[in-house]
Write a protein that holds these residues in place. Structure first.
Motif, short mmCIF file in Angstrom:
data_model
loop_
_atom_site.label_atom_id
_atom_site.label_comp_id
_atom_site.label_asym_id
_atom_site.label_seq_id
_atom_site.Cartn_x
_atom_site.Cartn_y
_atom_site.Cartn_z
N THR A 65 0.13 -3.79 5.13
CA THR A 65 0.55 -4.98 4.41
C THR A 65 1.62 -5.72 5.21
N ALA A 66 1.80 -7.00 4.89
CA ALA A 66 2.79 -7.81 5.58
C ALA A 66 4.20 -7.25 5.34
N GLN A 67 5.02 -7.27 6.37
CA GLN A 67 6.38 -6.74 6.28
C GLN A 67 7.29 -7.74 5.58
N ILE A 68 8.00 -7.29 4.56
CA ILE A 68 8.97 -8.13 3.87
C ILE A 68 10.34 -7.84 4.46
N ILE A 69 11.02 -8.88 4.87
CA ILE A 69 12.32 -8.73 5.52
C ILE A 69 13.41 -8.57 4.47
N THR A 70 14.24 -7.55 4.64
CA THR A 70 15.36 -7.30 3.74
C THR A 70 16.67 -7.51 4.50
N LEU A 117 7.80 -2.35 -0.52
CA LEU A 117 7.81 -3.63 -1.21
C LEU A 117 6.41 -4.23 -1.20
N LEU A 118 5.98 -4.73 -2.36
CA LEU A 118 4.63 -5.23 -2.54
C LEU A 118 4.64 -6.74 -2.77
N GLY A 119 3.48 -7.35 -2.63
CA GLY A 119 3.33 -8.77 -2.88
C GLY A 119 3.05 -9.05 -4.35
N PRO A 120 2.71 -10.31 -4.68
CA PRO A 120 2.48 -10.70 -6.08
C PRO A 120 1.30 -9.98 -6.71
N VAL A 121 1.35 -9.82 -8.01
CA VAL A 121 0.26 -9.21 -8.77
C VAL A 121 -0.08 -10.07 -9.97
N GLN A 122 -1.25 -9.85 -10.49
CA GLN A 122 -1.75 -10.58 -11.66
C GLN A 122 -1.98 -9.60 -12.81
N PHE A 123 -1.61 -10.02 -14.03
CA PHE A 123 -1.83 -9.21 -15.23
C PHE A 123 -2.92 -9.90 -16.07
N GLU A 124 -3.93 -9.14 -16.43
CA GLU A 124 -4.97 -9.64 -17.33
C GLU A 124 -5.08 -8.71 -18.53
N PHE A 125 -4.95 -9.25 -19.73
CA PHE A 125 -5.05 -8.44 -20.94
C PHE A 125 -5.27 -9.37 -22.12
N GLU A 126 -5.71 -8.80 -23.22
CA GLU A 126 -5.91 -9.55 -24.46
C GLU A 126 -4.68 -9.38 -25.33
N SER A 135 -3.76 -7.12 -7.33
CA SER A 135 -3.32 -8.11 -6.34
C SER A 135 -4.55 -8.72 -5.70
N TYR A 136 -4.44 -9.98 -5.30
CA TYR A 136 -5.58 -10.67 -4.72
C TYR A 136 -5.92 -10.17 -3.32
N ASP A 137 -4.98 -9.45 -2.68
CA ASP A 137 -5.29 -8.90 -1.37
C ASP A 137 -5.98 -7.54 -1.44
N GLY A 138 -6.20 -7.03 -2.67
CA GLY A 138 -6.92 -5.77 -2.85
C GLY A 138 -6.08 -4.53 -2.67
N VAL A 161 -2.96 2.11 -5.48
CA VAL A 161 -1.99 1.21 -4.87
C VAL A 161 -1.88 1.60 -3.40
N THR A 162 -1.86 0.60 -2.53
CA THR A 162 -1.78 0.83 -1.09
C THR A 162 -0.36 0.60 -0.62
N ASP A 163 0.19 1.58 0.12
CA ASP A 163 1.58 1.44 0.57
C ASP A 163 1.66 0.57 1.82
N ASN A 164 2.86 0.39 2.35
CA ASN A 164 3.08 -0.52 3.48
C ASN A 164 2.48 -0.02 4.79
N PHE A 165 2.03 1.24 4.81
CA PHE A 165 1.41 1.79 6.01
C PHE A 165 -0.11 1.84 5.90
N GLY A 166 -0.63 1.26 4.82
CA GLY A 166 -2.07 1.21 4.64
C GLY A 166 -2.67 2.42 3.95
N LYS A 167 -1.84 3.37 3.51
CA LYS A 167 -2.37 4.54 2.82
C LYS A 167 -2.60 4.22 1.34
N LYS A 168 -3.75 4.59 0.84
CA LYS A 168 -4.12 4.32 -0.55
C LYS A 168 -3.75 5.53 -1.41
N HIS A 169 -3.00 5.28 -2.49
CA HIS A 169 -2.59 6.32 -3.43
C HIS A 169 -3.34 6.12 -4.74
#
Length: 361
Positions: free
Chosen positions: A8-13, A264-273, A298-301, A337-345
């Motif tokens: 994932t893209a690196q977020i600068i802190t 740190l992750l990017g934006p996410v979308q919530f869908e619910f009734e 997230s739209y990036d999958g 959820v995929t971490d910043n190193f590309g590993k899927k949990h």
């Protein structure tokens, strides 16, 4: 696709400033590697929508803050919150019995600063509220959270300890026309101390916790969706915080912890009734009704989760010029959820929380 390609893209802190407000009276925006010591509200150059300095009343009543702690044990989930919206202070402490799928709670509502306290510092201070119903208190000491509960069902004296080298998410972003919101959260913490439920001491060796400190000059009318996990998984101790609706101007408060390591992750979308299920204020009805599943993605999958509610703590307040429609759900997460190193949990029926909240304050 290679591991490198899936990163994932690196977020600068940046290093956390000692004061959120700089020498020019402006907030420091961005992601911080640790708590900000002081919000320094008196130094903030606050202007109204017509570019005039805000009045003394406006500076006071437009500032809002709330603090929340969740605690997960093999038998119970506990949620504790105190909110100061200036006109009133409110708080709750609920106990969720996992096996019985039952919520019991204590709540408080206090007018105009009477009988409650919140210190606007993420590093040190006291948040408390009390009455004949009992007391809850947060003590922040050099950034360490201490939780005290005394109600009919719960007695607790706990310190929330982070795993070695683990960092909270701490960020400030612009809000509305001239406001700002500071948020600091940390999940996957280990509680130390004592916890008694219904007079029975509870072991803490498998307990986990998380906290939320949020404050600022927020929108007069706002809403948010939120998701939180503190869990033991095959990959280790997992913490997750996701949100939409407040901190989304150039930054977001989405973050994943695994064994204390922050991603740190990017934006996410919530869908619910929103109106599915018929939860109301009676515990038995809440327990016997179901709501449809949420989808959080997230739209990036990199994140795809489903959340199936099991129960809900809800409250509706309509005080003419103040309104709150609050629903915090307890349920089970599945997905990845995929971490910043590309590993899927992967998650499978992992207990956690979601929240849907509208506020006019």
């Amino acid at each position: 696709m290679s591991t490198e390609q899936t990163k994932t893209a690196q977020i600068i802190t940046m290093e956390a400033p000692s004061s959120l407000i700089d020498e020019h009276g402006r907030p420091s925006y961005g992601y911080f590697d640790g708590p900000v010591a002081e919000l320094s509200l008196s130094e903030f150059n606050y202007f109204n929508e017509m570019d005039k300095p805000a009045s003394v009343m406006g500076r006071h009543f437009d500032f809002k803050q709330f603090q929340f702690v969740s605690l997960t044990t093999p038998r119970y989930i506990i949620g504790v919150a105190i909110a100061d919206i200036r006109y009133v202070g409110s708080a709750f402490c609920y106990l969720y019995d996992i096996s019985k799928n039952r919520i019991t709670e204590t709540s408080w509502l206090k007018p105009l600063g009477l009988g409650y306290q919140l210190t606007p510092s993420p590093m040190s201070g006291v948040g408390q509220i009390s009455s004949g119903k009992g007391q809850i208190r947060f003590n922040l000491v050099e950034g360490i959270w201490h939780l005290f509960i005394s109600t009919k069902t719960i007695d607790a004296e706990l310190e929330l300890e982070a795993l070695p080298l683990s960092l909270p998410i701490a960020l400030c972003s612009p809000t509305g026309y001239s406001g700002w919101t500071y948020t600091q959260k940390h999940n996957g913490l280990k509680p130390k101390g004592t916890l008694t439920v219904h007079g029975e001491p509870q072991p803490l060796n498998h307990a986990l916790a998380g906290y939320d400190f949020s404050a600022g000059y927020m929108r007069r009318e706002t809403s948010w969706r939120w998701a939180s996990i503190n869990a033991h998984t095959p990959d280790g101790i997992m913490g997750l915080n996701l949100a939409a609706g407040v901190n989304e101007t150039g930054a977001c408060e989405n973050v994943f912890w695994i064994n204390g390591e922050r991603h740190l992750l990017g934006p996410v979308q919530f869908e619910f009734e929103r109106n599915s299920g018929h939860y109301n204020d009676r515990a038995n009805d809440r327990a016997n009704n179901s709501a449809s599943a949420w989808r959080i993605f997230s739209y990036d999958g990199n994140l795809e989760l489903s959340f199936q509610p099991r129960n809900c703590r809800s409250e509706k307040l309509n005080l003419i010029f103040l309104k709150s429609n609050f629903r915090q759900y307890i349920g089970e997460y599945s997905g990845h959820v995929t971490d910043n190193f590309g590993k899927k949990h992967h998650l499978h029926n992992v207990l956690g929380l979601t929240e849907d909240h509208f506020a006019r304050w």
